[in-house]
Design an enzyme around this catalytic site. Structure first.
Site, short mmCIF file in Angstrom:
data_model
loop_
_atom_site.label_atom_id
_atom_site.label_comp_id
_atom_site.label_asym_id
_atom_site.label_seq_id
_atom_site.Cartn_x
_atom_site.Cartn_y
_atom_site.Cartn_z
N ASP A 126 0.78 -1.16 0.01
CA ASP A 126 0.00 -0.13 0.06
C ASP A 126 0.80 1.20 0.05
O ASP A 126 1.84 1.39 0.60
CB ASP A 126 -0.86 -0.06 1.24
CG ASP A 126 -1.84 -1.12 1.14
OD1 ASP A 126 -2.07 -1.86 -0.06
OD2 ASP A 126 -2.54 -1.61 2.29
N ARG B 153 -15.83 -12.29 0.31
CA ARG B 153 -15.32 -11.64 1.21
C ARG B 153 -15.50 -10.14 1.04
O ARG B 153 -15.59 -9.51 0.00
CB ARG B 153 -13.84 -12.01 0.84
CG ARG B 153 -12.80 -10.96 1.87
CD ARG B 153 -11.46 -11.30 1.72
NE ARG B 153 -10.33 -10.41 2.09
CZ ARG B 153 -10.12 -10.47 3.65
NH1 ARG B 153 -10.73 -11.28 4.53
NH2 ARG B 153 -9.35 -9.43 3.95
#
Ligand code: OGA
Ligand code: NI
Length: 328
Positions: free
Chosen positions: A202, A267
């Site tokens: 990230d 999910r």
């Protein structure tokens, strides 16, 4: 096309590793040491007793369920994700694909209020759920960053958290949905996971990720070896981002991770990505530069970094572009 991974799918190893769990109820100096240890080793940990109220998480989860259950034409009214809005299968601007749909939003409350009109039939409810969640997780992210600075013995303990507390902080929230890989799922034992979001780190400072009770997140600390992260809807998972790697002069690693789909179950995850204001100069505090005096990365602004990141694939190592010297 599926997001490339350095090791072809199928030749990878999966390893069960006990990942660090940080209990925020612990004694502060002890907690800060354990966090630093986790960030040194993995750039990743799970946090329990985090103080984010259940009802705040539940409210956003309900909004996520509602949004992703809408028809495609309805969802597409909130798209495309350039970079904010609804995205389906495509990730970023360089052709990366995955079995995922998502909604990415800037964390500015006014922006959220405006965007909510094209996302929800009850925009006020949606924007309150999102903004309430952001406030809570931002508080947690700041707390964790202060603990990291303390554990690193950086005297200016708010040096990292200030950046995401800033009103102009360029932080993002992403609501992810990974549909089951099988349409007709009768066989509970099948495992034909597909890549939901391919290997990446990230880019921001710190990520706080929370998911439902369906697994799929995996982290990698070694090329081609993946560690599955068991799901825990009551906890948060914390990823060190590229900016924190740069600001700790390479000491903390921005963890490489990916999300796989489940054969039978959806999910859902919500990621808060705490980032600095665009013009912030990213440099390591002096205490992180000693003892050899070498700065691993040249100073750059977050805006510069983002521009570079947009020109690369999801899985590329963006920080490499900003390195001053190589270790040999
Ligand atoms: C992300 C991410 C993992 C997940 O959104 O950047 O890595 O489990 N998500 O959703
Ligand atoms: Ni990620």
């Amino acid at each position: 096309m599926v997001v490339p991974s350095p090791t072809p799918l199928g030749t990878e190893k999966v390893r069960a590793v006990e990942l660090p769990v940080i209990d925020l109820y612990g004694q502060r100096s002890e907690v800060s040491k354990l966090i630093v240890k986790a960030c040194d080793k993995y750039g990743f940990f799970k946090v329990i007793n985090h103080g984010v109220p259940n009802h705040i998480v539940a409210k956003l989860e309900e909004e996520c369920l509602g949004f992703f259950a809408k028809t495609m034409p309805e969802k597409q009214k909130a798209g495309p994700a350039n970079p904010f809005g609804y995205g389906y299968k495509t990730i970023g601007f360089k052709g990366d694909m995955g079995e995922i749909e998502y909604l990415t939003l800037n964390t500015n409350p006014l922006f959220i209020a405006e965007r909510s009109k094209s996302i929800s039939d009850d925009p006020l409810k949606f924007s309150c759920a999102v903004s309430g969640y952001i406030e809570a997780v931002k508080g947690l992210a700041c707390e964790l960053l202060d603990l990291m600075a303390e554990g690193l013995l950086v005297p200016d303990t708010t040096v990292f958290s200030r950046m995401i507390r800033d009103v102009d902080s360029d932080s993002v929230i992403r609501l992810n949905h990974y549909p089951p890989s099988q349409v007709d799922c009768k066989d509970r034992d099948t495992s034909d996971s597909k890549i939901g979001i391919g290997e990446h780190s990230d880019p921001q400072i710190l990520t706080l990720l929370r998911s439902n009770d369906v697994g799929g997140l995996e982290i990698s600390i070694e090329d081609g070896v993946w560690i599955p992260v068991p799901p825990d809807p009551n906890s948060f998972y914390v990823n060190v981002g590229d900016m924190l790697q740069a600001m700790t002069n390479g000491r903390f690693v921005s963890v490489r991770h990916r999300a796989m789909t489940n054969s039978c179950k959806s999910r859902m995850s919500m990621g808060y990505f705490g980032g600095p204001p665009l013009q912030t100069r990213i440099t390591a505090p002096p205490e992180m530069i000693t003892p050899n005096g070498l700065s691993l990365y040249r100073p750059f602004t977050w805006a510069e970094y983002k521009k570079a990141a947009y020109s690369l694939r999801l899985g590329d190592s963006r920080l490499e572009l900003f390195r001053t010297c190589t270790e040999d």
